[in-house]
Enzyme design. Structure first.
Site, PDB file in Angstrom:
ATOM      1  N   HIS A  18      37.023 -13.537  17.133  1.00 53.36           N
ATOM      2  CA  HIS A  18      38.348 -14.356  17.277  1.00 53.36           C
ATOM      3  C   HIS A  18      39.576 -13.895  16.957  1.00 53.36           C
ATOM      4  O   HIS A  18      39.708 -13.043  16.000  1.00 53.36           O
ATOM      5  CB  HIS A  18      38.250 -15.727  16.533  1.00 53.36           C
ATOM      6  N   HIS A  62      39.022 -20.691  28.308  1.00 52.68           N
ATOM      7  CA  HIS A  62      38.402 -21.566  27.067  1.00 52.68           C
ATOM      8  C   HIS A  62      38.909 -22.896  26.741  1.00 52.68           C
ATOM      9  O   HIS A  62      38.973 -23.520  25.685  1.00 52.68           O
ATOM     10  CB  HIS A  62      38.880 -20.542  25.886  1.00 52.68           C
ATOM     11  N   HIS A 112      40.732 -26.961  23.558  1.00 51.86           N
ATOM     12  CA  HIS A 112      39.712 -26.696  22.639  1.00 51.86           C
ATOM     13  C   HIS A 112      38.751 -27.460  22.098  1.00 51.86           C
ATOM     14  O   HIS A 112      38.714 -27.791  20.772  1.00 51.86           O
ATOM     15  CB  HIS A 112      40.073 -25.478  21.567  1.00 51.86           C
ATOM     16  N   ASP A 172      37.997 -14.893  21.197  1.00 55.80           N
ATOM     17  CA  ASP A 172      38.326 -16.067  21.758  1.00 55.80           C
ATOM     18  C   ASP A 172      39.556 -16.796  20.739  1.00 55.80           C
ATOM     19  O   ASP A 172      39.924 -16.342  19.791  1.00 55.80           O
ATOM     20  CB  ASP A 172      37.272 -17.054  21.305  1.00 55.80           C
ATOM     21  N   ASP A 173      40.171 -17.786  21.548  1.00 60.48           N
ATOM     22  CA  ASP A 173      41.004 -18.863  21.118  1.00 60.48           C
ATOM     23  C   ASP A 173      42.418 -18.287  21.027  1.00 60.48           C
ATOM     24  O   ASP A 173      43.585 -19.115  20.409  1.00 60.48           O
ATOM     25  CB  ASP A 173      40.809 -19.084  19.579  1.00 60.48           C
TER      26      ASP A 173
END
Length: 281
Positions: A243, A149, A153, A98-99
């Site tokens: 991540h 995503h 965020h 993620d991210d």
């Protein structure tokens, strides 16, 4: 008419046909320079597809661009997914990251995944994608799956218009940057009740959670802790959370090779989340 006159007329006709072929051999996807070096049979193939009876300019294989669409089976559309039970009971596991895309970290993780012949699923934040489009293009080119995503965020509660903007704006940039369309959505922080998941489900996206976390956002943990978390908790059909962005992820980079090798030693095969969903009972 004399024989000499007929021969001259034949020569003139041949020259005219040749000139016409040269003029028509410049087609989309074939530059004039490369077209001159192509065998006539290849130029003909590019010009005409006999099966369809229409002009069909073909790019060379090396220039072919594939724009994958990451869809989900009907049973998962508009649903929240934590794990999957493979129909054949095969030991499979999906790494989700993620991210990103994120400077340096994503590049290092891609190198590790490539060296180990592992495909993962990356969930992109719109702002990070905007800042690092080349990393995103590499992820797609190397066969990784992509999920949405959100743009900022954010964790906070949002009205429908804000949730729509967060998801759709990111989806639009994913498509504009890489040609990818995806029905995979992961809410930041795993928050399911702030409006984001509801909007994603209304669009028939699958809300992808996780069944096992590396806990790599723990600021005090060492890389070996991430490794232990995954190797001790792994089960077939699990989705692992990791991540590559959102902060300093050098510890995740350090842990990744051990996670991969340890799972392989346990007999796991790595799959993307779309592949995992298709294996569900």
């Amino acid at each position: 008419m004399t024989d000499n006159y007929l021969k001259r007329q034949q020569i003139i006709s041949i020259v005219a046909i040749a000139s016409s072929l040269t003029a028509c051999s410049i087609v989309p996807g074939i530059s004039p320079q490369s077209g001159l070096n192509q065998p006539l049979s290849k130029i003909h193939t590019a010009l005409q597809d006999p099966a369809k009876g229409q002009i069909n300019a073909q790019l060379p294989p090396s220039a072919k661009v594939e724009n994958p669409t990451f869809t989900v089976p009907a049973k998962f559309q508009g649903k929240t997914v934590y794990k999957v039970q493979p129909s054949n009971n095969e030991k499979v596991i999906a790494l989700s990251i993620d991210d990103g895309p994120w400077p340096k970290t994503t590049l290092e993780m891609l190198d590790i995944l490539k060296q180990n012949d592992v495909k993962a699923t990356f969930f992109w934040v719109g702002q990070a994608l905007q800042a690092n489009p080349d990393l995103a293009k590499r992820e797609v080119a190397e066969g990784h799956a992509i999920g949405n995503h959100t743009w900022h965020h954010w964790y906070r509660r949002m009205d429908e218009a804000t949730a729509k903007s967060e998801i759709d704006r990111t989806a639009d940039l994913i498509y504009k940057t890489t040609g990818v369309k995806t029905s995979l959505f992961r809410p930041p922080g795993g928050f399911l009740n702030n409006g984001l998941a509801a909007y994603a489900k209304s669009q028939k996206d699958a809300v992808i959670m996780w069944s096992l976390t590396s806990a790599d956002t723990d600021p005090h943990a060492k890389p070996q802790a991430f490794v232990n978390n995954v190797l001790k908790g792994a089960k077939s059909g699990f989705i692992v959370l990791m991540h590559d962005g959102g902060g300093d992820r050098h510890r995740t980079v350090e842990a990744l090779p051990q996670i991969i090798s340890g799972l392989k030693q346990q007999g796991y095969r790595f799959v993307t989340i779309p592949e995992l969903l298709k294996m569900a009972q």
